[in-house]
Structure formats: C-alpha cells, structure tokens
Design a protein around this motif. Structure first.
Motif, PDB file in Angstrom:
ATOM      1  N   GLU A 139      34.212  10.134  -4.002  1.00  0.00           N
ATOM      2  CA  GLU A 139      32.796  10.114  -4.365  1.00  0.00           C
ATOM      3  C   GLU A 139      32.174  11.504  -4.130  1.00  0.00           C
ATOM      4  O   GLU A 139      32.725  12.324  -3.403  1.00  0.00           O
ATOM      5  CB  GLU A 139      32.071   9.023  -3.576  1.00  0.00           C
TER       6      GLU A 139
ATOM      7  N   SER B  25      35.408  10.517  -8.823  1.00  0.00           N
ATOM      8  CA  SER B  25      35.909   9.362  -9.557  1.00  0.00           C
ATOM      9  C   SER B  25      35.000   8.181  -9.274  1.00  0.00           C
ATOM     10  O   SER B  25      34.529   8.002  -8.157  1.00  0.00           O
ATOM     11  CB  SER B  25      37.339   9.051  -9.109  1.00  0.00           C
ATOM     12  N   ASP B  26      34.753   7.373 -10.297  1.00  0.00           N
ATOM     13  CA  ASP B  26      33.879   6.207 -10.121  1.00  0.00           C
ATOM     14  C   ASP B  26      34.598   5.112  -9.351  1.00  0.00           C
ATOM     15  O   ASP B  26      33.983   4.334  -8.639  1.00  0.00           O
ATOM     16  CB  ASP B  26      33.435   5.656 -11.480  1.00  0.00           C
ATOM     17  N   THR B  27      35.895   5.045  -9.536  1.00  0.00           N
ATOM     18  CA  THR B  27      36.651   4.009  -8.842  1.00  0.00           C
ATOM     19  C   THR B  27      37.455   4.637  -7.711  1.00  0.00           C
ATOM     20  O   THR B  27      37.697   5.842  -7.699  1.00  0.00           O
ATOM     21  CB  THR B  27      37.630   3.301  -9.794  1.00  0.00           C
ATOM     22  N   LYS B  28      37.860   3.799  -6.788  1.00  0.00           N
ATOM     23  CA  LYS B  28      38.687   4.231  -5.664  1.00  0.00           C
ATOM     24  C   LYS B  28      40.060   4.659  -6.216  1.00  0.00           C
ATOM     25  O   LYS B  28      40.648   3.950  -7.034  1.00  0.00           O
ATOM     26  CB  LYS B  28      38.855   3.032  -4.726  1.00  0.00           C
TER      27      LYS B  28
ATOM     28  N   SER C 125      43.859   4.453 -12.848  1.00  0.00           N
ATOM     29  CA  SER C 125      43.458   3.054 -12.647  1.00  0.00           C
ATOM     30  C   SER C 125      44.348   2.411 -11.591  1.00  0.00           C
ATOM     31  O   SER C 125      45.554   2.639 -11.557  1.00  0.00           O
ATOM     32  CB  SER C 125      43.508   2.280 -13.960  1.00  0.00           C
TER      33      SER C 125
ATOM     34  N   THR D 289      45.445  -4.722  -6.329  1.00  0.00           N
ATOM     35  CA  THR D 289      44.152  -5.385  -6.228  1.00  0.00           C
ATOM     36  C   THR D 289      44.020  -5.922  -4.809  1.00  0.00           C
ATOM     37  O   THR D 289      44.918  -6.608  -4.330  1.00  0.00           O
ATOM     38  CB  THR D 289      44.075  -6.582  -7.194  1.00  0.00           C
TER      39      THR D 289
END
Lengths: 309, 249
Positions: free
Chosen positions: B65, B88-91, B212, B216
C-alpha cells in the motif's frame, strides 16, 4: 494423489524431522520419498523402511551433495511432472529448498502447516503463532512445508518400499559448499526432545548457564534451549534458540528458567504439553502460559531443584 | 556494485496482534507499523558494504500500500540512496513479490539482492528463495555473515545444528538472519535528508506481472487458549509436580 516428500538425512540415517512430514503426506495421497545427495544408499535403505511409503526415489549425484537448493530444486521441479504435491519438513534445509521449487513450478508455497483440512486446504500459524490461518490453494500442484511438532511421527520401521534410482541432476554452477560447523551435543536434539530446559537473560552469563541449566537438564534427560536474549548475549550458540526465528518445539515438558516470555519466544514453545516457569518477576508474561509457575530467584531455586531430583 | 534491498511494512514486532472478530484477518487499524526487523538487518548490511567501499549504490524497494513509503523513507534515512515503491490494490503474496522483484532486478541489474529471511506477519520465509529461482541466481539464506570478494560472495548460514558456509557467484541473493548485524538508528538530520532522496512510485501493473493471489484465506482464528496454570510455593512442591508428570523419579 501422489505426494513427493523430500527426505532430510545425513547421508546414512533419515532425520526424525522427515517422519511427521510423511504423516502429513499420507493424509493427501500416496507417499513417494526423495532421497537426494551424494553417497546416500544407506539413507535410501532407511527411508524404504518408513511405514506407509509407496516408493523411494534415490538421486545420488555429486551435484546434490550438501542439499544446495540451486541444484536440488530443478531436479525436484522435473520430478514433479509425476506428482501432485511436494512436501518438506520445515527445517532450515526444507525452508531453503521448497520455495525455490515452488517458484520454478509457478505455484505459491504453503509454509509451516499445522493440519491438513482437505486436499487443498491447510492451517498455518501467522504473526508468530498469535493467529491461525486456514488457507486454500488454487494451484494445480501444492508445495508445502510441514511443522514437525504438529504431526505424529510415522513409524521409522515396518515398511518395505521399492527403491528406484533417478538421474538428471546437474550442477547449476552458481554455488559451492565451503564447510560447516555443526555443534555436537550428547543431549537430546531440541526439536525431538521430550523434556526441554531453557534459560534466558536472567542467567547473566555463559558460566551460570552451564553451571545451572545444564545439570538440571542432565538430571531430567532433557534437551537444552535458550531465549534469543541468552543467545545474543553469547551464553550459548545460536542453534539453542527457541522461538519465532529459532526452533519450534513442543515437548511434553518445557521448563523456562529466567525467561520473561516475549511474543517471539512463546511462538516457539507454547504448544508444549506442560510449561513450567521459574522467574523472579511474578508479572512476567511467561506466567500467562505456564501450567506451573514458581516465583523466586533462579540462582537459589535451580540448584535446589537439581539436588532434589 | 549495486545492491537491491526489498523491505516490508509490517505490524510492529512489539505489538500483540489482535484477530478481527469476523475472522477475516488481523486488525491493523490504528496500530503501530514498522519495517520488518529482518529487513532492517538487510538495509544495515547493504550500508556496511557501502561503507567498506564494496557497494556504490543501495536501492530499496517496497511493494504494497502507499503507506509503505514511510518504510522506504526509514531505509533512506538509515543510508540507502534511492527507493522504488510499487503499489498494489490487493495483497501481494511472496510469489507475486518475487516476480515484481525479478522485473525490477532486470531493470536495475544489481549484483546482490539482500532480503530479510522472513516477514514477521505472514511468517512465510519464501520470497528470497523464489526470487533466486526466477533469476537463476545462487541463494545464501539465513545469513549470519557475508563477505564479498571479486565476483563471489561467501555466506555463512545459520542451519539446524550450527553454521554452514557457501560461496555464491555474483549476482546472488542473500537473506538475513538475526545475527548478521545490529541495525543502526536513523539520526534526525538523516531523517530530514531522506525526505529529499529520490523515491519512484510505480504500480504492479506497470511491470505487466500477474500478482493475483493463489491462496485464499478462508478464516483467521485465535490459537487455542491454554488453561490457567497454578503457582507453586517452593521447590519441594515443584518436585512433587514433576514427579506427578512422570518426568522425575
């Protein structure tokens, strides 16, 4: 599902760390062991005797000596064409090799698993063991390191798996082994000891550590551990360290002497069956996890305890 | 030669993590964040190599972030020369981080990449090894001593049971263990100076790398609590307990 397990060995014997990994692998499918190294036929024979093993692959080549990951990982990645998962014990060698294999296969590794929930779902500790995450892998092939204290050991005897040679390892030419200094100890190995006596900063120096902790450990037939503070201060060598960044242990009885119980230390021992703390500070965090606590001066208590045992 | 040092912004090591009530993760709102302790050691080692005249430039990188910028400024204040922030928007998982670092290594052409051996949040211990795999370089993990000589780096590694020494051809990857060094504190003048050092900001998409996630997280729980213990009054009582446990005769 076929599961390839990397065998931790010293050339002749299979190390104990391999056995819980075999148990974890058996929960996923057929267990195939890989014994890689140079001059490893005795270790391969020992591996074939482990109960519940379908097959032992033996890669015996000079390039595989000393478990250099630059040479071992490409071989494993090639062998993985025939297997669905690759498991290693979460030892320094296992941690060194497995992520390199995972990246070659373009999969994420699942580190230090505590349980197998299903073929693609596992639990693992995060934040120094202060939380347990359940993770599901979307990758076609799984690469996993296994926390030894979380699984029962597979029986080292009783199996008779066929042994099959594999070849194809080459020297990547980027790394060479120079040498090693392995501490020798008559005492039980820390990660498999049933009883552990650990000392911390409060011992003040190395002489006190040797004079107080070691006789108590010897009386109990225990392994000897230490907190990071004791290791950093030079009381004992680094490989005694129990904690998030040292060894993870889960003995029947863990006796913490003069250890305050920082988060990072607790991460390495809080799954011990019974925790005993000896500390003069009754507010020390170690007493929050200790089953039995004795508040007092370790310089009086430990010699008295040793003499009364 | 140039050194690349990846650093990560994590929950400060002194803070006790709290699991969110809904089981989705750790509560990171309004808690102290710091540079991962192993990464501080990596930055320190790079600076020491520069002070010895072995290294000419230290580039620090952080992925995550925008607030990771603070972590990069800390590294610059310690003595790094410039910084690259990849947002990055995602981890981003270790595999994704390793792929981004590979892309950065292709651009920057460092002779050495020094990383921490593990981040104290996810406790993965993977990124350095993965980057080594992607670059094909040698890896010296869990380093307690490193020495650069000519085209090689000699790394003493902390292994189970003791220490092991390996010689790696440069360029190479090294991951730091606790015992490598004692990181310095940034002085106030250096913190001020660090504000004017170059910091380039990019996004994960700029590198065309697919980051990506492959894993999960289904849930995050507190570990099982230990039942309350008892305090014993003296050594005799402790001996009695040890006998009851069957560990003493």
């Amino acid at each position: 599902m076929s599961v390839l397990v990397w065998v931790e060995h010293d050339g002749t014997a299979v190390k104990d760390a391999t056995l819980p990994t075999v148990t974890a692998a058996a929960k996923l499918g057929d267990v195939v062991l890989l014994v890689a190294g140079e001059g490893v036929s005795a270790a391969a024979d020992a591996a074939a005797k482990i109960a519940g093993v379908a097959k032992v692959l033996v890669a015996d080549e000079a390039a595989l000596a000393h478990a250099l990951p630059e040479n071992v990982a490409p071989l494993v990645a090639t062998l993985m064409a025939d297997h669905d998962a690759f498991l290693v014990p979460a030892t320094t060698n296992g941690k060194n090799i497995a992520p390199r294999v995972a990246a070659l296969l373009d999969v994420m590794q699942i580190s230090d698993i505590l349980s197998v929930e299903s073929a693609d779902t596992f639990t693992r500790p995060i934040y120094a063991g202060n939380a347990i995450a359940t993770v599901q892998s979307k990758d076609a092939k799984k690469v996993i390191s296994v926390r030894g204290t979380a699984f029962e050991k597979a029986a080292a005897e009783g199996g008779s798996a066929p042994v099959e040679p594999v070849s194809g390892a080459t020297d990547a030419g980027v790394s060479t082994y120079v040498g090693s200094e392995i501490a020798t100890s008559e005492r039980p190995e820390l990660t498999s000891a049933k009883i552990i006596v650990s000392g911390g900063r409060a011992l003040q120096n190395g002489e006190n550590f040797h004079a107080l902790i070691e006789p108590l450990a010897d009386k109990l037939g225990a392994g000897v551990g230490a907190s990071r503070a004791a290791v950093d201060a030079g009381y004992v060598p680094n490989d005694y360290q129990v904690g998030q960044t040292g060894k993870i242990v889960a003995p029947e009885v863990y006796i913490a002497v003069g250890i305050s119980g920082a988060i990072q230390h607790l991460a390495g021992m809080k799954d011990s069956k019974t925790i005993i703390a000896i500390n003069k500070d009754e507010d020390a965090p170690i007493f929050q996890v200790a089953d039995i606590g004795l508040v007092g001066d370790l310089f009086k208590i430990v010699p008295e305890l040793t003499s009364k045992l | 030669m140039k050194v690349l040092v990846p650093v990560k912004r994590v929950l400060d090591y002194n803070v006790k993590p709290r699991v969110k009530a809904d089981g989705t993760g750790i509560d990171l709102a309004n808690v102290k964040m710091s540079m991962n302790p192993f990464d501080e050691i990596a930055v320190e080692e790079a600076i020491r190599l520069k002070e010895k005249g072995v290294v000419t430039e230290i580039v620090v990188v952080s992925i995550g972030e925008p607030k990771a910028q603070d972590t990069l400024r800390t590294a610059l204040a310690m003595g790094a020369d410039r910084a690259i922030l990849v947002t990055s928007d995602t981890k981003v998982e270790p595999l994704g981080v390793a792929k981004l670092l590979k892309a950065i290594a292709d651009e920057e052409q460092p002779s050495l990449v020094i990383l921490g051996k593990q981040a104290i949040d996810d406790d993965n211990n993977q990124t350095g090894q993965m980057l080594a795999a992607l670059t094909g370089w040698g890896q010296g993990t869990f380093a307690s001593k490193i020495e650069v000589e000519g085209d090689f780096v000699t790394v003493t590694r902390e292994v189970d049971g003791g220490a092991e020494t390996e010689k790696l051809k440069l360029p190479a990857i090294v991951t730091t263990d606790l015992r490598l060094n004692e990181p310095r504190y940034a002085s106030l003048p250096n913190i001020m100076k660090a504000k004017s050092k170059p910091l380039a900001t990019k996004t994960a998409a700029d590198f065309g790398v697919d980051v990506s996630p492959r894993l999960t997280t289904l849930k995050v729980e507190e570990p099982a609590k230990r039942s309350a213990g008892v305090k014993v009054a003296d050594v005799d009582e402790l001996v009695g307990k040890l006998k009851a446990l069957g560990v003493a005769k």
